[in-house]
Design an enzyme around this catalytic site. Structure first.
Site, mmCIF file in Angstrom:
data_model
loop_
_atom_site.group_PDB
_atom_site.id
_atom_site.type_symbol
_atom_site.label_atom_id
_atom_site.label_comp_id
_atom_site.label_asym_id
_atom_site.label_seq_id
_atom_site.Cartn_x
_atom_site.Cartn_y
_atom_site.Cartn_z
ATOM 1 N N HIS A 75 0.837 -1.205 0.000
ATOM 2 C CA HIS A 75 0.000 0.000 0.000
ATOM 3 C C HIS A 75 0.870 1.253 0.000
ATOM 4 C CE1 HIS A 75 -3.278 -2.576 2.176
ATOM 5 N NE2 HIS A 75 -3.006 -3.004 0.954
ATOM 6 N N HIS A 257 -9.011 -2.104 -5.129
ATOM 7 C CA HIS A 257 -7.936 -2.403 -4.183
ATOM 8 C C HIS A 257 -6.922 -3.364 -4.796
ATOM 9 C CE1 HIS A 257 -5.827 -2.737 -0.403
ATOM 10 N NE2 HIS A 257 -5.695 -4.023 -0.700
ATOM 11 N N ASP A 261 -2.891 -2.702 -5.089
ATOM 12 C CA ASP A 261 -1.824 -3.650 -4.769
ATOM 13 C C ASP A 261 -0.885 -3.849 -5.956
ATOM 14 O OD1 ASP A 261 -2.629 -4.141 -2.162
ATOM 15 O OD2 ASP A 261 -3.679 -6.009 -2.636
ATOM 16 N N HIS A 284 -0.225 -10.973 -5.107
ATOM 17 C CA HIS A 284 1.139 -10.556 -4.795
ATOM 18 C C HIS A 284 2.205 -11.447 -5.445
ATOM 19 C CE1 HIS A 284 -0.344 -7.520 -2.169
ATOM 20 N NE2 HIS A 284 -0.928 -8.380 -1.359
#
Length: 298
Positions: A75, A257, A261, A284
């Site tokens: 973030h 969101h 990321d 991720h």
């Protein structure tokens, strides 16, 4: 365009989402060419924010050097990119970046209030010589990075969820990151929370920093247990399929969101890209693998 840094330091503090450990963090101006560097002040170790230093992507992005590590950096890295900050030093006295409200809102707000200033050096954009595509055959996820004359992102998120549906999101440098992307909070499915708690994760979670998606019907006793886990007097399930005590900023906040990321993870390539970045079901692991692939190209 010139490189940019902050005009003054910004201080943050709070608990980590996964460890629940309280940390103090100071983001300070840095000289041209520094990039983004994390300093574990309690250990005296410096960790450049580069994909080559990523050591774990289990529910967050973690970078390490020697015995020192810093987790949940995505973030903050996203906010640096969205606010156009090339150089900064991040001093932190513990191993996890404060989750705050689960978004990049407070980072973006603090940086804007502190002021972002131009430096003498020209910003070095990384030109992508050829298309890079990273795929995960098992999940069907992919990230594609294509040559372009400016930086832009397009993603599609599909969790096969009746609540979320299929969500798409876009961002490029002409759009207001602070109001459109930074405010979008992290999310988790209700049925995942108990498993995560059993693994010692989400110790810092509460209804102020995570959207909880209730995909399957649950009874009152289960919701009451969730309220206890989040230290709330009472929770319920909204007609839209989310835990209460929360109002979405956008109907597609969860998709936005995931874009937040991705922006943060791709920044680990080491700077700003001239590229169009598209992704399907990003996460991720695949995000940082894409950043590593870009590092090899450039």
């Amino acid at each position: 365009m010139k490189e940019r840094t902050l005009s003054k330091s910004c201080k943050f503090e709070g608990k980590g989402l996964h460890t629940g450990v309280y940390s103090h963090m100071t983001v300070s101006p840095a000289e041209s060419g520094t990039g983004i560097v994390f300093v574990r002040t309690d250990l005296g170790e410096t960790i450049p924010a580069l994909a080559e230093n990523v050591s774990s992507t289990a529910r967050c992005t973690l970078i390490s050097k020697g015995d020192a590590s810093v987790s949940t950096i995505e973030h903050l890295m996203s906010a640096f990119t969205g606010l156009g900050i090339d150089n900064a030093i991040v001093e932190i006295d513990n191993g996890e970046v404060p989750i705050l409200d689960g978004s990049a809102r407070f980072y973006a707000k603090a940086f804007a209030e502190a002021g972002v200033v131009e430096q003498d050096a020209e910003r070095k954009y990384f030109d992508i010589p050829e298309t890079v595509e990273i795929k995960d055959e098992k999940s069907g996820s992919w990230v594609r990075i294509e040559p372009a004359d400016h930086l832009s992102y397009d993603i599609t998120v599909d969790f096969n969820s009746r609540v979320l549906g299929v969500q798409t999101a876009h961002w490029d440098e002409t759009e207001d990151y602070a109001s459109q992307i930074a405010v979008c909070r992290t999310f988790v499915f209700f049925h995942e929370v108990q498993f995560l708690a059993s693994q010692g994760l989400v110790k810092g979670g509460d209804v102020d920093n995570a959207i909880v998606v209730v995909e399957h019907p649950v009874d009152d006793a289960t919701v009451a247990h969730m309220a206890e886990l989040f230290n709330q007097p009472k929770l319920s399930v909204t007609p839209e399929g989310y835990l209460s005590n929360l109002v979405l900023n956008f109907p597609d906040e969860c998709g936005r969101h995931k874009l937040l990321d991705l922006i943060g993870d791709i920044r680990l390539a080491g700077g700003y890209l001239r590229a169009h970045i598209s992704a399907y079901k990003p996460g991720h692991t695949i995000n940082t693998n894409a950043a590593k692939a870009v590092q090899k190209l450039i």
